[in-house]
Design an enzyme around this catalytic site. Structure first.
Site, mmCIF file in Angstrom:
data_model
loop_
_atom_site.group_PDB
_atom_site.id
_atom_site.type_symbol
_atom_site.label_atom_id
_atom_site.label_comp_id
_atom_site.label_asym_id
_atom_site.label_seq_id
_atom_site.Cartn_x
_atom_site.Cartn_y
_atom_site.Cartn_z
ATOM 1 N N PRO A 2 -30.749 7.412 27.308
ATOM 2 C CA PRO A 2 -31.945 7.256 26.476
ATOM 3 C C PRO A 2 -32.173 8.439 25.814
ATOM 4 C CG PRO A 2 -32.290 6.235 28.215
ATOM 5 C CD PRO A 2 -31.041 6.956 28.867
ATOM 6 N N GLU A 3 -32.681 8.394 24.543
ATOM 7 C CA GLU A 3 -32.620 9.574 23.701
ATOM 8 C C GLU A 3 -34.377 9.793 23.600
ATOM 9 O OE1 GLU A 3 -30.233 10.888 20.321
ATOM 10 O OE2 GLU A 3 -28.353 9.900 21.408
ATOM 11 N N LYS A 58 -36.562 14.965 26.498
ATOM 12 C CA LYS A 58 -36.238 13.507 26.954
ATOM 13 C C LYS A 58 -37.015 13.112 28.513
ATOM 14 C CE LYS A 58 -31.705 13.954 24.736
ATOM 15 N NZ LYS A 58 -30.460 13.963 24.783
ATOM 16 N N ARG A 286 -17.904 14.316 22.989
ATOM 17 C CA ARG A 286 -18.772 13.245 22.185
ATOM 18 C C ARG A 286 -18.217 12.741 21.035
ATOM 19 N NH1 ARG A 286 -24.935 15.635 23.114
ATOM 20 N NH2 ARG A 286 -24.943 16.310 25.452
#
EC number: 3.2.2.23
Length: 296
Positions: A2-3, A58, A286
């Site tokens: 989750p960002e 976050k 990434r």
């Protein structure tokens, strides 16, 4: 993982269910998540009143009436659900039909609200999330927060600020944006989207957006505006549901249906008149998605 928009969505979902309630009992169903729980964690939270919820980067923050703040990070698969009394208080029987397996319920907040008893349950199949406790006065110097940059939604983020951070930097622009010391809470998905909106290549040097005199170029102003816009749009849409993220009411975020480049490898670029194709490269382990035709 989750960002920021996902965590903000969770915070907004939990606030009406938790704020002003008293924790009659904090139930820990195991001794740890990613890390061990703080010493006497259940005893320190039980009996306290929740005075507010917040977010930093976050991290979800739960403020207690004794001056302490509970810190929660969702990790890869963490989520909360809300139950009224013995049954779910949310539409769609979320905790029965749509929740993850209840064997992964690791932390339960037993709450006394004005309307009656309530439970807020933390579920985390991968156990990559974690919780901690700190005095509110010491929050800014806590190891999780002391080196964080400004929030992408706050007034501190500006082109002038980024020009100071990026000046003379040969670091790829995407890597500079993901550095939490520069901007707090900005993650891979939304960096890709913001760079596409501002027509900037993720591989160009961050320092090329700054003049020799240290002033921000017009492209940097556009980038800051794009960051703000993409985060605001994602929060309004309820975040993105990739793999494990679920909101507190059981619904799935739907900003992923608005992705312009992320996870769109080999598809046509959505910039009007571009004619390019979205490519995928790997930066620092990434995936990066961008259009080499219109992002320079």
């Amino acid at each position: 993982m989750p960002e920021l928009p996902e965590v903000e969505t969770v915070k907004r979902g939990l606030t009406p269910a938790m704020e002003g309630t008293r924790v009659t009992r904090l139930e820990l169903r195991r001794g740890d998540l990613r890390f061990p729980f703080p010493d006497a964690f259940a005893d320190r939270v039980s009996g306290r009143t929740i005075v507010g919820l917040g977010r930093r980067a976050k991290y979800l923050l739960v403020d207690l009436d004794d001056g302490n703040t509970l810190i929660s990070h969702l990790g890869m698969s963490g989520s909360f659900r809300i139950e009224e009394g013995a049954a779910s208080g949310v539409p769609g029987e979320f905790h029965h039909a749509r929740s993850k397996d209840e064997k992964h319920d690791h932390v339960v907040f037993h709450l006394q609200a004005a309307s009656g008893l309530r439970r807020v349950v933390y579920n985390d199949p991968r156990r990559f999330g974690f919780m901690d406790m700190v005095g509110r006065a010491d929050l800014a110097t806590h190891p999780f927060f002391r080196d964080l940059g400004p929030e992408p939604t706050g007034n501190e983020l500006s082109a002038a600020y980024l020009a100071e951070r990026f000046r003379d930097k040969a670091q790829p622009l995407k890597s500079a944006l993901l550095d939490q010391k520069n901007i707090a809470g900005l993650g891979n998905i939304y960096v890709c989207e913001a760079l596409w909106r501002s027509h900037l290549s993720p591989i160009r040097a961050a320092g090329t957006l700054v003049t020799a005199g240290g002033r921000p170029k017009a492209q940097l102003d556009l980038l800051v505006a794009s960051i703000r816009d993409v985060i605001a749009d994602a929060i309004a849409a309820g975040g993105s549901s990739l793999r494990d993220h679920i909101q507190t009411d059981g619904s799935l975020g739907y900003f992923q249906h608005s992705f312009s480049v992320y996870d769109r490898e080999s598809q046509a670029c959505r910039t009007p008149g571009c004619g390019g194709t979205v490519a995928r490269i790997v930066q620092a382990g990434r995936s990066t998605f961008y259009c080499a035709t219109c992002q320079k």
